[in-house]
Scaffold this motif. Structure first.
Motif, mmCIF file in Angstrom:
data_model
loop_
_atom_site.group_PDB
_atom_site.id
_atom_site.type_symbol
_atom_site.label_atom_id
_atom_site.label_comp_id
_atom_site.label_asym_id
_atom_site.label_seq_id
_atom_site.Cartn_x
_atom_site.Cartn_y
_atom_site.Cartn_z
ATOM 1 N N ASP A 190 127.758 43.229 150.014
ATOM 2 C CA ASP A 190 127.414 44.545 150.559
ATOM 3 C C ASP A 190 127.237 45.563 149.442
ATOM 4 O OD1 ASP A 190 127.249 46.370 152.988
ATOM 5 O OD2 ASP A 190 128.876 47.327 151.866
ATOM 6 N N SER A 196 126.117 38.007 154.762
ATOM 7 C CA SER A 196 127.337 38.700 155.188
ATOM 8 C C SER A 196 127.598 38.485 156.671
ATOM 9 C CB SER A 196 127.253 40.192 154.869
ATOM 10 O OG SER A 196 126.218 40.824 155.592
ATOM 11 N N GLY A 201 129.838 47.256 160.067
ATOM 12 C CA GLY A 201 130.543 47.495 158.813
ATOM 13 C C GLY A 201 131.793 48.329 159.004
ATOM 14 N N THR A 213 123.947 47.326 161.446
ATOM 15 C CA THR A 213 124.789 47.085 160.276
ATOM 16 C C THR A 213 125.886 48.132 160.110
ATOM 17 O OG1 THR A 213 123.211 48.289 158.873
ATOM 18 C CG2 THR A 213 122.933 45.907 159.059
#
Length: 431
Positions: free
Chosen positions: A338, A311, A248, A244
């Motif tokens: 998020d 997401s 991100g 993640t």
């Protein structure tokens, strides 16, 4: 405790004051950092780097965080979290100024890689230490509310600072040049050094004092393994960050040139700044939603798993989208999810970690995430060079989905923190 700072002698003697100082530091850090968030990728490309080199530079930043997490964790645990924060502001101000000079000189990639590693060093002084300082100080001053509420407010306040900083950075870059926001960032970091020196005190935690660096490093590693990798709930949550964190970082910075490509004007830097501002606005709302989200599910891991899954799906849709306005709407939704789930994850981890090892394990969590980012960012950057930004975003969504099995394993571990709601220190885990 001998050597501990008592509440009567500090500016953080109540939970409210502790939160006020934390929010002040958070606003300053976020404002300084966000000046360049809307234009960082454009800045690197303008310096003559390719997409691969630009995201490889970001990867070297992650490598710096991996390399220095343990040494700076030693500093936080032996000299204090306040000292760690002060060192972070000085290091980041200096390396940000160096970044500006590399842009002026159109320096070769190896120079960008070196300074990016040092930027990572600066951020490792913050990672773990500030969050641990907050939770320990709240516990010491008798706070009994939910951690999601405090972390959620922090996300919202940081979102406001990000909205102002990123939008202002984009506007200033368009009015002047891409280097000025970096100078602004260095100036605010100097100001934060002064404020932290006046306001921040270690509370609810006694620094171990100066000790042998090798022995201290070994103790940090042992604690990281015992209370991090050695505890199933923490271990699987940290391992999920390998997928993640890197995605991100990549998505946030790739959206700058991606949105400019959809807009049709490579010189519209304010559009890139506005995109970062929209993310900030979503964070403001998401942070306020976090406590509500926590109450909707009995277990914290439920909301975390759902947020990562949704997401990831949004990123895949971004990969096939060709409309600028649809991309902005998807970006808002991605950032909102998020931001709402982030405080839940923070609270879950903190409730599983004993106070004396809190900074260490949180730093180790950051180290694991940075390790994944060091690999994922250049891979996705290269895919953007070969197949374009849309493909790289869709690929990022698929990579992020790999975190879900680890989150499920954390849920299966049956940790009491999965349903806990207070800021009480986590108990010692069983041997």
């Amino acid at each position: 405790m001998s050597g501990a700072t008592t509440p009567e002698t500090t500016p953080t003697s109540t939970p409210g004051r502790v939160q006020a100082v934390y929010f002040t530091l958070l606003v300053g850090n976020t404002l300084a950092a966000s000046f360049i968030w809307g234009i960082n990728t454009l800045f690197l490309l303008d310096a003559g780097l390719t997409n691969l080199e630009a995201f490889a530079a970001n990867a070297f930043f992650s490598i710096g965080m991996v390399v220095f997490e343990v040494p700076t964790g030693v500093i936080a645990d032996t000299l204090g979290r306040r000292v760690s924060y002060l060192l972070g502001t000085v290091t980041l101000a200096t390396t940000t100024a160096l970044y500006y000079l590399l842009w002026v000189w159109h320096s070769p990639f190896w120079a960008w890689a070196l300074v990016s590693v040092l930027l990572g060093l600066g951020f490792t002084f913050f990672s773990g230490a500030v969050e641990a300082w907050l939770v320990d100080a709240l516990t010491a001053t008798g706070y009994r509310g939910s951690l999601e509420q405090v972390f959620g407010r922090g996300v919202s306040i940081a979102g406001i600072a990000m909205l102002l900083g990123s939008t202002l950075g984009g506007v200033v870059a368009q009015a002047t040049d891409l280097g000025v926001p970096f100078l602004m960032r260095a100036g605010v970091l100097v100001l934060m050094f002064v404020l932290a020196a006046l306001l921040m005190r270690d509370l609810g935690f006694t620094p171990a004092g100066r000790t042998n660096p090798i022995a201290a490093t070994r103790q940090v590693l042992v604690a990281s393994v015992k209370y991090g990798l050695g505890r199933p709930g923490v271990r699987y949550m940290m391992l999920s960050a390998m997928f993640t964190t890197g995605v991100g970082f990549y998505v946030f910075y790739a959206l700058q040139p991606y949105l400019l490509e959809l807009w049709g004007d490579d010189g519209a830097y304010s559009v890139a700044g506005l995109a970062a501002g929209i993310v900030a606005g979503s964070q403001i709302i998401g942070g306020l939603v976090a406590p509500w989200l926590r109450r909707r599910f009995r277990k914290r891991t439920t909301s975390i798993i759902l947020s990562i899954s949704v997401s990831a799906g949004i990123l895949v849709v971004l990969g096939v989208n060709r409309s600028f306005w649809v991309a902005l709407a998807l970006l808002v939704l991605w950032a909102l999810i998020d931001a709402a789930a982030g405080p839940v994850r923070q609270a879950y981890l903190n409730d599983m970690i004993p106070s004396s090892q809190r900074a260490t394990v949180l730093s180790f969590d950051s180290l694991v995430g940075s390790s994944g980012a060091a690999v994922i960012q250049p891979v996705l950057g290269r895919s953007a060079d070969v197949w374009g930004y849309p493909f790289s975003l869709a690929l990022g969504g698929l990579v992020q989905a790999l975190a879900v099995p680890f989150l499920w394993l954390s849920r299966r571990s049956g940790e009491a923190a999965d349903v806990a709601t207070t800021a009480d220190s986590a108990p010692e885990p069983p041997a």
